[in-house]
Design a protein around this motif. Sequence first.
Motif, short mmCIF file in Angstrom:
data_model
loop_
_atom_site.label_atom_id
_atom_site.label_comp_id
_atom_site.label_asym_id
_atom_site.label_seq_id
_atom_site.Cartn_x
_atom_site.Cartn_y
_atom_site.Cartn_z
N LEU A 600 8.23 21.15 -33.56
CA LEU A 600 9.45 20.90 -32.80
C LEU A 600 9.26 19.85 -31.71
O LEU A 600 10.23 19.23 -31.26
CB LEU A 600 9.96 22.21 -32.17
CG LEU A 600 10.50 23.24 -33.18
CD1 LEU A 600 10.87 24.53 -32.46
CD2 LEU A 600 11.72 22.67 -33.91
N LEU A 601 8.00 19.63 -31.29
CA LEU A 601 7.75 18.61 -30.28
C LEU A 601 8.11 17.22 -30.77
O LEU A 601 8.33 16.31 -29.97
CB LEU A 601 6.27 18.64 -29.86
CG LEU A 601 5.83 19.79 -28.95
CD1 LEU A 601 4.34 19.71 -28.69
CD2 LEU A 601 6.60 19.75 -27.63
N PHE A 602 8.18 17.05 -32.08
CA PHE A 602 8.47 15.73 -32.65
C PHE A 602 9.97 15.54 -32.92
O PHE A 602 10.36 14.50 -33.43
CB PHE A 602 7.67 15.53 -33.94
CG PHE A 602 6.19 15.47 -33.71
CD1 PHE A 602 5.57 14.26 -33.42
CD2 PHE A 602 5.42 16.61 -33.75
CE1 PHE A 602 4.21 14.19 -33.20
CE2 PHE A 602 4.05 16.56 -33.53
CZ PHE A 602 3.44 15.34 -33.25
N GLN A 603 10.78 16.55 -32.57
CA GLN A 603 12.23 16.44 -32.77
C GLN A 603 12.87 15.82 -31.54
O GLN A 603 12.71 16.34 -30.43
CB GLN A 603 12.82 17.83 -33.03
CG GLN A 603 12.31 18.49 -34.30
CD GLN A 603 12.73 17.73 -35.55
OE1 GLN A 603 13.90 17.43 -35.74
NE2 GLN A 603 11.75 17.37 -36.37
N PRO A 604 13.60 14.74 -31.69
CA PRO A 604 14.23 14.10 -30.52
C PRO A 604 15.24 15.03 -29.85
O PRO A 604 16.01 15.71 -30.52
CB PRO A 604 14.90 12.85 -31.10
CG PRO A 604 14.93 13.05 -32.58
CD PRO A 604 13.87 14.01 -32.94
N GLY A 605 15.19 15.03 -28.53
CA GLY A 605 16.14 15.83 -27.75
C GLY A 605 15.82 17.30 -27.70
O GLY A 605 16.55 18.06 -27.04
N VAL A 606 14.76 17.75 -28.35
CA VAL A 606 14.42 19.17 -28.41
C VAL A 606 13.35 19.50 -27.37
O VAL A 606 12.38 18.77 -27.20
CB VAL A 606 13.94 19.56 -29.82
CG1 VAL A 606 13.37 20.98 -29.84
CG2 VAL A 606 15.07 19.44 -30.82
N VAL A 607 13.57 20.62 -26.69
CA VAL A 607 12.61 21.15 -25.73
C VAL A 607 12.13 22.51 -26.25
O VAL A 607 12.93 23.30 -26.76
CB VAL A 607 13.25 21.31 -24.34
CG1 VAL A 607 12.32 22.03 -23.38
CG2 VAL A 607 13.64 19.94 -23.78
N VAL A 608 10.84 22.77 -26.15
CA VAL A 608 10.27 24.01 -26.68
C VAL A 608 9.89 24.93 -25.53
O VAL A 608 9.10 24.55 -24.66
CB VAL A 608 9.03 23.72 -27.55
CG1 VAL A 608 8.46 25.02 -28.10
CG2 VAL A 608 9.38 22.77 -28.68
N THR A 609 10.47 26.13 -25.52
CA THR A 609 10.18 27.13 -24.49
C THR A 609 9.49 28.32 -25.14
O THR A 609 10.01 28.92 -26.08
CB THR A 609 11.47 27.60 -23.79
OG1 THR A 609 12.00 26.50 -23.03
CG2 THR A 609 11.18 28.76 -22.84
N ASN A 610 8.30 28.62 -24.64
CA ASN A 610 7.50 29.72 -25.17
C ASN A 610 7.56 30.89 -24.18
O ASN A 610 7.17 30.74 -23.02
CB ASN A 610 6.06 29.24 -25.36
CG ASN A 610 5.18 30.23 -26.09
OD1 ASN A 610 3.98 30.25 -25.91
ND2 ASN A 610 5.77 31.07 -26.94
N VAL A 611 8.09 32.04 -24.65
CA VAL A 611 8.17 33.23 -23.80
C VAL A 611 7.13 34.22 -24.33
O VAL A 611 7.40 34.98 -25.27
CB VAL A 611 9.57 33.85 -23.83
CG1 VAL A 611 9.65 35.02 -22.84
CG2 VAL A 611 10.63 32.80 -23.49
N PRO A 612 5.93 34.23 -23.74
CA PRO A 612 4.88 35.10 -24.26
C PRO A 612 4.92 36.50 -23.64
O PRO A 612 5.25 36.66 -22.46
CB PRO A 612 3.60 34.38 -23.86
CG PRO A 612 3.96 33.67 -22.59
CD PRO A 612 5.43 33.33 -22.68
#
Length: 788
Positions: A600-612
């Motif tokens: 997902l880091l390579f998708q334009p406009g996308v931010v990745v949120t990890n809730v561990p």
Amino acid sequence: MSTRTQSPGVGGALKRLLVGRALSTYSQEHQLLPKSLALPVFSSDTLSSVAYATEEMMLVLVLAGGAALSYRLPIALAIAALLAIVVTSYRQTVKAYPRGGGSYIVARENLGTVPGLIAAAAILTDYVLTVAVSVTAGTVAITSAAPSLEDQRVLIASLLVTLVTAANLRGVKEAGALFAVPTYGFVAIVGGTILTGLFQCLSECHVADTANLPIAPVTAVTLFLLLRAFSSGASALTGVEAVADGVQAFRRPQAKNAAATLAIMGALATVLFLGITVLSELLHVRITEEMAKSRSVLSLIGDAIFGRGFWFFVLQVFTAGILVLAANTAFQDFPRLSSILARDQFVPSQFRNRGDRLVFSNGVIVLAALAIILIWHYDAQLTRLIQLYVIGVFTAFTLSQGGMVRRWFRVKGAGWRWRATLNGVGASVTGIVLVVATITKFLLGAYVVVIAIPIIVTLFLSINRHYRRIGRLLAAGRLTGDVTATNSFVLLVGDFGPATIDAISYLFTIHCRGLVALWVGPEDRFEEARETWRRLAPRYPELELLSRGEEHPVRAVRRFLKDRRFGTDFVTIVIPEVVSSGSLLQLVRQRTTFLLKTSLLFQPGVVVTNVPLVPGEPHAPAGARPVERPRSEVIVPISTVHDATVRAVIYAKSLQPSSVEAIHMATDPEEIPKVVEGWHDRKMDVPLVLVEAPFRDLGPPLLEEIRSRTSRGDTVVTIVLPELVPDHWWQNLLHNQSALFFKRILLFEPDVVVTSVPFHLAAPETLHGAENPQATSGPRAPSTPEVR
């Protein structure tokens, strides 16, 4: 204004045992070397060359028969004169360029970028060869004393490299103190040998047992043979450039002390070299290529003077020691020159990083690895490795001397004509040595160095183009911080366990609006899941089914993002994750989640949120409803200010937290003014906090900032990480990967959510939907950064 200084983190017991306690950046001044320690640190290579320079010259002369050895003393005097010229030139260099860099800086500033890079590539190559050759020579001395170890020579040489590496990782000063005794001991024992031999010759010289060795000529004495002998004997000059590369390691006044050390080193090397050569003539020492495999000229001299007694073995021990410790000079200057090249953006930026003991540890480790690879490839055979030697150092000598000639014509000044003449003669002679050595050693192995240098220069230029392109992209000024942006959220739901409940609670806490919840679990349980969703999150729209989300989650999510049009500046993908242990094996256990986050880091406009959901963190029992936390705070760690960090700060504001701060962990005080100026220039309207990190470990300062907030028990902290995404995977090797480091340590931290805001270098993002600055309702920053 209060100041909070971070204490050093306690590393593992093994690391502390091998490397020692971390030193503060502010103690760097105390690590500078006095001349008494700088001499053994920077002269071990040159002094070790004395042990075999006469021998190398004689091995060429005997090709014309024993009578040709009569030329050794005139040639030695010519080499001594060249040594004096080169030493004088480098004394001028350290005074003109007190920040170090030696041949690279001189050639680059006076001859141009490419000649400078040729000098850098040549001298770096020579440093690697210095380690391989000197350690292999020491290994030969060991295996000569213990022939049963001959089959283990590669292992022995590799262990010796490892030992010298460990010593240098403990710090410059510690390495100097450790290696001072062998270096000064070598000077003393060789000096004593020369004086004893000359004293004996006042009555009658003890003749070497090889004096009557028959040597049949295989060629005539020609000018080329004499030049070849001269170039082989000129190996006595190797290591002279080390002081010019390492001026910054000296106590103040640095240039003065470096110049004085150079003069002492040159005087010692000249006296010892001429002394050994004179004794070899007085004692009628003869040697052949076959004999040189087991007995050196210095050992023949020692045998003639001392016999096989105590002092002979002392001479042998210190000779073997100085041959191994010659590698120390390379371990001092390879990392330092690499750091200068990294500063100029010709090698990866990681070479600028200082380790726990204030050494450029990445350079130390890379040098050791390259040297061990060479030793392994050439099977620790000195005769094969020695053929690669000298080419690099005389390339650097020639370019440095030529650069100084150009400099004197440019700046002139008092006495510039004789200085330019001196450097011109030096450049001509070292150039001749370079040509002769290249011709005579090319087919014997030197072709490797001749081919490697232009390849390395091409690599330097490619890295520099990459950094300059990134610099232009990041400094384009597409974004300013005084705007707000729109944000949409996508929650991936695979079950309704504690991790998913925790993620919903997080969305409640940040007052998420515009949420799309996607079911990525078994499709036959979707209806049941939708009912559960209605009960747990009634404030949000209906749960949607992601087709084939369980079977191919990465492909399904990417297809969904392609088909759905959100119309917002950011699309945040929220990924719940159960962290089963504090080990990096978590990445293996949660392989699908890891691949999804990476993709997902390579998708334009996308931010990745990890809730561990980390081990030991309290979580709601089964069937419990999500709970909204009273406070949501956001921290944005930044190293510098550019479009990627500005975009991350704008994203942080879109979360509408209780508070948002950008934190710069100051490992280098000189960088702070640039960061503060950039903060104001970009009109950033969130507070900038400067946190001291004098031990250069970014983990403890960040964790302390986080825990000061989460310790209240009512706060969830979101760490927003700007993350550069280069065009190609291999370009990641050119960057520090700070975001990856932060993710690793924060994955196991309770009450912390990690968000990656990628900035794609192939197609830099803008904020087309950003609101007008005057319309923003976000927090306003004070004009002066806070220092903690």
